[in-house]
Motif scaffolding. Structure first.
Motif, PDB file in Angstrom:
ATOM      1  N   LEU A  95       0.813  -1.219   0.000  1.00 54.38           N
ATOM      2  CA  LEU A  95       0.000   0.000   0.000  1.00 54.38           C
ATOM      3  C   LEU A  95       0.849   1.272   0.000  1.00 54.38           C
ATOM      4  O   LEU A  95       0.504   2.265   0.650  1.00 54.38           O
ATOM      5  CB  LEU A  95      -0.938   0.014   1.216  1.00 54.38           C
ATOM      6  N   ARG A 112      -4.056  -7.797   0.211  1.00 57.90           N
ATOM      7  CA  ARG A 112      -3.484  -6.715  -0.583  1.00 57.90           C
ATOM      8  C   ARG A 112      -2.197  -7.200  -1.249  1.00 57.90           C
ATOM      9  O   ARG A 112      -1.458  -7.989  -0.658  1.00 57.90           O
ATOM     10  CB  ARG A 112      -3.163  -5.505   0.301  1.00 57.90           C
ATOM     11  N   ARG A 140     -10.701  -0.762  12.740  1.00 57.06           N
ATOM     12  CA  ARG A 140     -11.133  -0.352  11.409  1.00 57.06           C
ATOM     13  C   ARG A 140     -10.032  -0.643  10.399  1.00 57.06           C
ATOM     14  O   ARG A 140      -8.865  -0.257  10.608  1.00 57.06           O
ATOM     15  CB  ARG A 140     -11.467   1.127  11.401  1.00 57.06           C
ATOM     16  N   PRO A 141     -10.358  -1.344   9.301  1.00 56.83           N
ATOM     17  CA  PRO A 141      -9.335  -1.699   8.313  1.00 56.83           C
ATOM     18  C   PRO A 141      -8.571  -0.496   7.776  1.00 56.83           C
ATOM     19  O   PRO A 141      -7.360  -0.588   7.533  1.00 56.83           O
ATOM     20  CB  PRO A 141     -10.140  -2.392   7.209  1.00 56.83           C
ATOM     21  N   ASP A 142      -9.241   0.644   7.599  1.00 55.56           N
ATOM     22  CA  ASP A 142      -8.537   1.802   7.056  1.00 55.56           C
ATOM     23  C   ASP A 142      -7.486   2.336   8.032  1.00 55.56           C
ATOM     24  O   ASP A 142      -6.466   2.897   7.620  1.00 55.56           O
ATOM     25  CB  ASP A 142      -9.536   2.904   6.680  1.00 55.56           C
ATOM     26  N   LYS A 143      -7.701   2.120   9.334  1.00 53.15           N
ATOM     27  CA  LYS A 143      -6.711   2.542  10.305  1.00 53.15           C
ATOM     28  C   LYS A 143      -5.528   1.570  10.319  1.00 53.15           C
ATOM     29  O   LYS A 143      -4.371   1.983  10.411  1.00 53.15           O
ATOM     30  CB  LYS A 143      -7.342   2.635  11.701  1.00 53.15           C
ATOM     31  N   ASP A 145      -4.521  -0.142   7.845  1.00 54.18           N
ATOM     32  CA  ASP A 145      -3.764   0.036   6.599  1.00 54.18           C
ATOM     33  C   ASP A 145      -2.532   0.910   6.794  1.00 54.18           C
ATOM     34  O   ASP A 145      -1.494   0.709   6.148  1.00 54.18           O
ATOM     35  CB  ASP A 145      -4.658   0.653   5.512  1.00 54.18           C
TER      36      ASP A 145
END
Length: 323
Positions: A95, A112, A140-143, A145
């Motif tokens: 990422l 990913r 939370r997945p976005d955190k 990441d």
């Protein structure tokens, strides 16, 4: 115990890299792997199933591994992989994050694309990998990441506690009974959650049990480091960890032993081990007792007999007797 071990040395030399490539692609996740030295390749893999998580060790020659979007579509275990690099170094990217990790932890996501290059100095690497299902990491997945492919310090704080626990668990796994390893898996998962929560800057988001386990591990480590101190008491432990005595006792509410009993048992185990050491044959039993925090020889002898069914003198004579 749910443990599987395999070594490339079990196959002919010319096929060892292909064996490793196929083993990782099949048992871990689909990906492409290449090496500059296939003929002299070495690899060893161990998998230990721990209830909700899986703990694996990998020791292998330098490789470059790539997991593309096509590989993800081909097969995805939907896991976070938290790796402790115990020897060598791995350059990992995911990422848009890229890091060279050695001696620390690093988190990646099997859902990913990613790239790894290991053992750039030609020496190979040793890795301890904790494989955690996505559903068991309550953030939370976005955190999360933002943590991918970034070093997580393993020499201080929660990272050090987790890393030490993983290494100790691997060292002691053969001494665990059939029902103990699944329980260790839940403890491992709680520590991993606490470690990641700390990295996210939101330790309060770690589950209550994870925070409890984290504090209990800190207390255990302090006890192990100070068993020889005769003044080691529950009150001293509470004071040193800035918690109330009641909070300390609550940490042990669901444990087999109270905190005082844990200290006493740990001291007895150390003394029992010393009594069986031939090189300490000339050291008086009272000196060994004092070495591990017992100020009264009578109290030590009584506690030893209650715990093991024999006196310290009897145990030493039996342990040091020549067949």
């Amino acid at each position: 115990m749910g443990e599987l071990s395999a070594s490339a040395s079990a196959v002919v030399r010319a096929d060892r890299f292909e064996w490793f490539r196929e083993a990782v692609s099949t048992d871990v996740m689909p990906l492409s792997i290449r090496t500059e030295r296939p003929s002299g390749f070495r690899a060893e893999i161990t998998d230990l199933r721990l209830g909700p998580v899986q703990l694996s060790t990998f020791s292998y020659s330098p490789v470059v591994a790539r997991r593309s979007a096509a590989h993800v579509r081909k097969g995805d275990p939907e896991q976070y992989q938290l790796a402790l690099i115990t020897h060598g170094a791995i350059r990992t990217s995911q990422l848009g994050n890229e890091s060279l990790v050695s001696g620390d932890l690093v988190l990646t996501d099997t859902s990913r694309p990613m790239e790894n290059e290991s053992g750039g100095d030609g020496a190979g690497v040793d890795v301890v990998m904790l494989r955690i299902p996505h559903s068991d990491l309550p953030f939370r997945p976005d955190k999360v990441d933002g943590l991918l492919a970034r070093p997580i310090p393993a020499r201080a704080g929660t990272g050090a506690i987790l890393a030490g626990f993983l290494v100790s668990l691997l060292d002691q796994r053969s001494h665990c009974g059939p029902g103990e390893l699944p329980r260790m898996g839940h403890i491992t998962l709680d520590l991993a959650r606490a470690c990641i929560a700390q990295q996210l800057g939101t330790p309060g988001e770690a589950p209550a049990e994870a925070r409890t386990q984290l504090m209990r591990q800190r207390v255990h480590r302090f006890i192990e480091d100070n068993l020889g101190d005769p003044d080691l008491t529950p009150q001293q432990l509470a004071d040193r960890h800035h918690i109330s005595l009641r909070s300390l006792h609550l940490l042990y509410r669901d444990q087999p032993l109270s905190v005082a009993a844990h200290i006493r048992r740990a001291r007895l185990e150390r003394a029992r081990g010393d009594l069986a050491r031939p090189e300490l044959r000339g050291l008086p039993i009272q000196a060994i007792a004092a070495r591990w925090g017992f100020t009264s020889a009578t109290a030590f002898s009584r506690a030893f007999r209650d715990a093991y069914g024999s006196t310290p003198t009897e145990h030493r004579a039996s342990a040091l007797s020549v067949p």
